[in-house]
Design an enzyme around this catalytic site. Structure first.
Site, PDB file in Angstrom:
ATOM      1  CD  GLU A  25       3.048  -1.587   7.802  1.00  0.00           C
ATOM      2  OE1 GLU A  25       3.196  -1.779   9.019  1.00  0.00           O
ATOM      3  OE2 GLU A  25       3.186  -0.457   7.282  1.00  0.00           O
ATOM      4  CG  ASP A  31      -0.303  -0.189   2.540  1.00  0.00           C
ATOM      5  OD1 ASP A  31       0.761  -0.852   2.591  1.00  0.00           O
ATOM      6  OD2 ASP A  31      -0.831   0.307   3.550  1.00  0.00           O
TER       7      ASP A  31
HETATM    8 ZN    ZN Z   1       5.082   3.464   6.602  1.00  0.00          ZN
HETATM    9 ZN    ZN Z   2       6.377   0.841   5.583  1.00  0.00          ZN
END
Ligand code: ZN
Ligand code: ZN
Length: 427
Positions: free
Chosen positions: A166, A100
């Site tokens: 994440e 991401d």
């Molecule tokens: Zn980050």
């Molecule tokens: Zn990262």
């Protein structure tokens, strides 16, 4: 006797790692370096926010399929999982890349600069791979290619985990490593160990940084709700002042760090980032609220600090005539490098990067959701240099000027490939 044991261990270690780095794997990584950089540029130019990585996932899935790897898509919303079986039976190792980008507007002048605009929490924003996850994707795509072309060297199975979100799912959504685990990514086949890396803008290209044990912090968000009794500001004896109780609780929290936590084991942080309560100068309000974060690197310290914060909140509020509740929400666990696995794989890191280019570093108080995998199976998470040669300073991650030098990617591909082979082929 002790000396004999050490010698026996050293001999065994040398035999198990005699072939590393495999010259054919090194050559294969060098041969695809330009391709890996091209993938990185393409992904950098087309970043997507957490849980919205649709195009990114499609590109990854197409690549893995072209290699003959068994592919599952839409894992934890937009995740892609590939399974590659070696020619011989053995253990199962997982390799993870997060995919991401962030709501940051890129300020770099690059041929592959991101011009993407999207919406985040109702507001229009630029989107940028401002944490370097574009490099993680390209490195793991390259690693998949090398391993898929060398199944005759693999005893066991490799699971490629391309993980969304994440940086955290949008409010109200599940996502990231926790959701992938919930959806069974570590099962069938059951994963024996997991490896992951993070590119670092301030670590020189060609360098690997690592730490055994607690490497990145467990991140907790907490909310303390304090109940008092409203009264006139001129007559505090007529009520219970939740603002005063809030001050006592903040003070109490800091004493948990300074008086009760063994800071020789690991550092720990409690930060109250927000206080709210009250409407005007002459009213003692009914309630007050504290919001903040806890960062810990040792599982026992984490447990102690959470327990004592609970006791402090409830006990201090009660002592001053009010009441309080505290709630914790875990954003990440401790990124904890399994001690035995780290010791086992350290020779591989040194053989691939060169002894002088592997640095033992201090822990950081930032968090990483790779930690959730490490709560389930032994894992090793390390940092890869992304700072251009000659530079001594770098813009931090998550900023509009953040940059990673392409020359850093090759070592990532070599290391992930060789870690996989050395782990699976260890006697
Ligand atoms: Zn980050
Ligand atoms: Zn990262």
């Amino acid at each position: 006797m002790k000396k004999l044991n050490t010698l026996a261990f050293l001999t065994l270690g040398a035999a198990a790692f005699a072939q590393t780095p495999d010259p054919e794997i090194t050559a294969a990584a060098e041969a695809i370096e330009d391709q890996v950089i091209e993938w990185r540029h393409d992904i950098h130019e087309h970043p997507e926010l957490s849980n919205r990585e649709f195009e990114t996932a499609a590109k990854i899935a197409e690549h893995l399929k072209s290699l003959g790897i068994e592919v599952e898509t839409k894992v934890a919303k937009t995740g892609v999982v590939g399974i590659l079986k070696g020619d011989y039976p053995g253990k199962v190792v997982a390799l993870r890349a997060d995919i991401d980008a962030l709501p940051v507007t890129e300020r770099n002048d690059l041929p592959f600069k991101s011009e993407v605009v999207s919406t985040f929490m109702g507001e229009e924003t630029g989107v940028m791979h401002a944490c370097g996850h574009d490099t993680h994707i390209a490195i793991l795509m390259g690693t998949a290619q090398i391993l898929a072309e060398n199944t005759d060297k693999i005893h066991g199975t490799v699971k490629f985990i391309f993980q969304p979100a994440e940086e955290g799912a949008p409010p109200g959504e599940e996502g990231g490593a926790a959701l992938m685990i919930k959806e069974g990514v570590l099962k069938s086949p059951d994963v024996d160990a997991i490896f992951g890396l993070h590119i670092n803008s301030a670590t020189p290209v060609g360098t690997i940084a690592y730490k055994p044990g607690g490497t990145m912090a467990a991140v907790e968000r907490f909310v303390v709700k304090i109940q008092g009794k409203q009264t006139h500001g001129s007559q505090p004896w007529g009520g219970v002042d939740p603002i005063y109780i809030a001050a006592k609780i903040i003070d109490g929290f800091q004493s948990i760090i300074s008086r009760e936590s063994n800071l020789l084991v690991e550092p720990a942080v409690i930060t109250v980032g927000k206080i709210s309560g009250g409407v005007r100068f002459n009213i003692i309000p009914e309630t007050a609220e504290l919001v903040g974060t806890v960062r810990t690197l040792d599982p026992d310290m984490r447990e102690l600090i959470i327990r004592r914060m609970t006791e402090m909140s409830e006990g201090l509020a009660k002592a001053y005539g009010g009441s309080a509740t505290i709630e914790f929400q875990s954003n990440t666990a401790i990124t904890y490098n399994d001690l035995a696995l780290t010791e086992q794989m350290l020779p591989t890191l040194k053989n691939v990067a060169g002894e002088d280019h592997v640095k033992l570093v201090k822990a950081t108080t930032g968090g990483e959701d790779f930690s959730y995998y490490q709560e389930e199976v032994p894992g090793l998470f390390f940092f890869l240099g992304g700072m251009a040669p000659g530079n001594t300073e770098a813009y931090p991650h998550h900023t509009p000027d953040f940059q990673i030098d392409d020359d850093g990617l090759l070592l990532g591909v070599k290391t992930m490939s060789q870690l996989t082979l050395d782990y699976l082929n260890a006697k």
